[in-house]
Write a protein that holds these residues in place. Structure first.
Motif, short mmCIF file in Angstrom:
data_model
loop_
_atom_site.label_atom_id
_atom_site.label_comp_id
_atom_site.label_asym_id
_atom_site.label_seq_id
_atom_site.Cartn_x
_atom_site.Cartn_y
_atom_site.Cartn_z
N VAL A 151 0.85 -1.20 0.00
CA VAL A 151 0.00 0.00 0.00
C VAL A 151 0.89 1.24 0.00
O VAL A 151 1.81 1.36 0.81
CB VAL A 151 -0.93 0.02 1.23
N LEU A 152 0.58 2.16 -0.90
CA LEU A 152 1.31 3.42 -0.98
C LEU A 152 0.42 4.55 -0.50
O LEU A 152 -0.67 4.76 -1.03
CB LEU A 152 1.74 3.69 -2.42
N LEU A 153 0.86 5.26 0.52
CA LEU A 153 0.11 6.40 1.06
C LEU A 153 0.79 7.69 0.60
O LEU A 153 2.00 7.88 0.84
CB LEU A 153 0.08 6.31 2.59
N LEU A 154 0.03 8.56 -0.03
CA LEU A 154 0.55 9.84 -0.50
C LEU A 154 0.02 10.97 0.37
O LEU A 154 -1.18 11.24 0.41
CB LEU A 154 0.14 10.06 -1.96
N ALA A 155 0.94 11.65 1.06
CA ALA A 155 0.59 12.74 1.97
C ALA A 155 1.24 14.03 1.46
O ALA A 155 2.47 14.15 1.50
CB ALA A 155 1.07 12.43 3.38
N PRO A 156 0.47 14.97 0.98
CA PRO A 156 1.06 16.24 0.55
C PRO A 156 1.92 16.85 1.66
O PRO A 156 3.02 17.35 1.41
CB PRO A 156 -0.16 17.12 0.25
N HIS A 157 1.40 16.76 2.90
CA HIS A 157 2.10 17.30 4.06
C HIS A 157 2.17 16.22 5.14
O HIS A 157 1.30 15.34 5.20
CB HIS A 157 1.36 18.51 4.62
N PRO A 158 3.16 16.27 6.02
CA PRO A 158 3.16 15.36 7.15
C PRO A 158 1.85 15.52 7.93
O PRO A 158 1.36 16.63 8.07
CB PRO A 158 4.35 15.85 8.00
N ASP A 159 1.31 14.44 8.37
CA ASP A 159 0.08 14.31 9.16
C ASP A 159 -1.16 14.07 8.31
O ASP A 159 -2.18 13.60 8.82
CB ASP A 159 -0.16 15.43 10.17
N ASP A 160 -1.14 14.36 7.00
CA ASP A 160 -2.32 14.13 6.18
C ASP A 160 -2.71 12.65 6.18
O ASP A 160 -3.90 12.30 6.24
CB ASP A 160 -2.10 14.59 4.74
N GLY A 161 -1.72 11.78 6.09
CA GLY A 161 -2.01 10.35 6.07
C GLY A 161 -2.61 9.86 7.36
O GLY A 161 -3.56 9.05 7.37
N GLU A 162 -2.08 10.34 8.49
CA GLU A 162 -2.61 9.93 9.79
C GLU A 162 -4.02 10.45 9.98
O GLU A 162 -4.91 9.72 10.42
CB GLU A 162 -1.69 10.44 10.91
N PHE A 163 -4.24 11.73 9.66
CA PHE A 163 -5.58 12.30 9.78
C PHE A 163 -6.57 11.56 8.89
O PHE A 163 -7.68 11.25 9.30
CB PHE A 163 -5.56 13.79 9.38
N GLY A 164 -6.18 11.30 7.65
CA GLY A 164 -7.12 10.76 6.68
C GLY A 164 -7.41 9.28 6.81
O GLY A 164 -8.55 8.85 6.61
N CYS A 165 -6.39 8.49 7.17
CA CYS A 165 -6.61 7.04 7.17
C CYS A 165 -5.63 6.29 8.06
O CYS A 165 -5.27 5.15 7.77
CB CYS A 165 -6.56 6.49 5.75
N GLY A 166 -5.22 6.91 9.15
CA GLY A 166 -4.25 6.27 10.03
C GLY A 166 -4.71 4.93 10.57
O GLY A 166 -3.91 3.99 10.70
N ALA A 167 -5.99 4.82 10.88
CA ALA A 167 -6.51 3.57 11.43
C ALA A 167 -6.49 2.46 10.38
O ALA A 167 -6.18 1.29 10.69
CB ALA A 167 -7.92 3.78 11.96
N THR A 168 -6.81 2.81 9.15
CA THR A 168 -6.77 1.83 8.06
C THR A 168 -5.34 1.37 7.80
O THR A 168 -5.10 0.18 7.58
CB THR A 168 -7.38 2.44 6.79
#
Length: 212
Positions: free
Chosen positions: A8-25
């Protein structure tokens, strides 16, 4: 979860976007044996609160991704300027093409198509170009989304949401954000869970889905 999704590749424009958007997934994927690669594009130096080191967000990113279970060797960071990613569209596309060739993800998770932040919109569009033959989901950031097509859900339990919140809480430099409260993410996860008969869930936009 789909047994064919192992990378799985997670693309975060800024640090924290990935955690906010789908950290649990992301945490659930790791629990199920998938490899997560996390890519962040800007250290957001121009947005760092006064008095803090300019690289504070990337330092916090390292701690946050560790909380989710992501190996540090799988975290990639770039130095594009915050709010001006669109000026570097071609360079970003070329980096994404390289990552696609190297990592060959089974799933890409990126900003959704209705996210109004200019940097998020750029990463969304370049992901479409770079990963033409790959499943793509768009994650939810309610404070940026003028609309959100929640057509795809990942069922979660409280431990996944708790890991997400642990990761988010590593971003102490962002503690002034109104949406950074623990209860907000428990409530959002609970609401999405109610929609699909689960204790908790995260919702996504289906950008492209492929059945093997």
């Amino acid at each position: 979860m789909n047994p064919n999704i192992k990378k799985v590749l997670l693309l975060a424009p800024h640090p924290d976007d990935g955690e906010f958007g789908c950290g649990a997934t992301l945490n659930k994927f790791i629990q199920n044996g998938a490899t997560i690669r996390y890519v962040a594009f800007s250290p957001c130096e121009a947005s760092v609160p006064h008095g803090l080191p300019k690289d504070i967000l990337y330092k916090e990113l390292s701690k946050a991704t560790s909380k989710l279970g992501i190996k540090q060797k799988n975290v990639t960071t770039f130095d594009f300027p915050v709010r001006y990613l669109s000026d570097h569209r071609q360079a970003i596309l070329e980096e994404l093409v390289k990552i696609n060739r190297e990592f060959k993800p089974d799933l890409v998770i990126a900003p959704n198509s209705k996210d109004i932040h200019q940097d998020h919109n750029t990463i969304h569009k370049e992901a479409l170009r770079a990963f033409k033959m790959t499943r793509i989901l768009g994650y939810e950031l309610p404070w940026n989304d003028v609309a959100f097509e929640n057509r795809f859900y990942v069922k979660l339990d409280r431990s996944n949401i708790s890991r997400k919140i642990e990761a988010i809480n590593q971003y102490e430099s962002q503690s002034f954000r109104a949406y950074k409260e623990d209860e907000f993410f428990y409530s959002l996860g609970k609401m999405r869970g109610v929609q699909v008969g689960s204790e908790y869930a995260e919702a996504f936009e289906v950008i492209r889905w492929i059945l093997d």
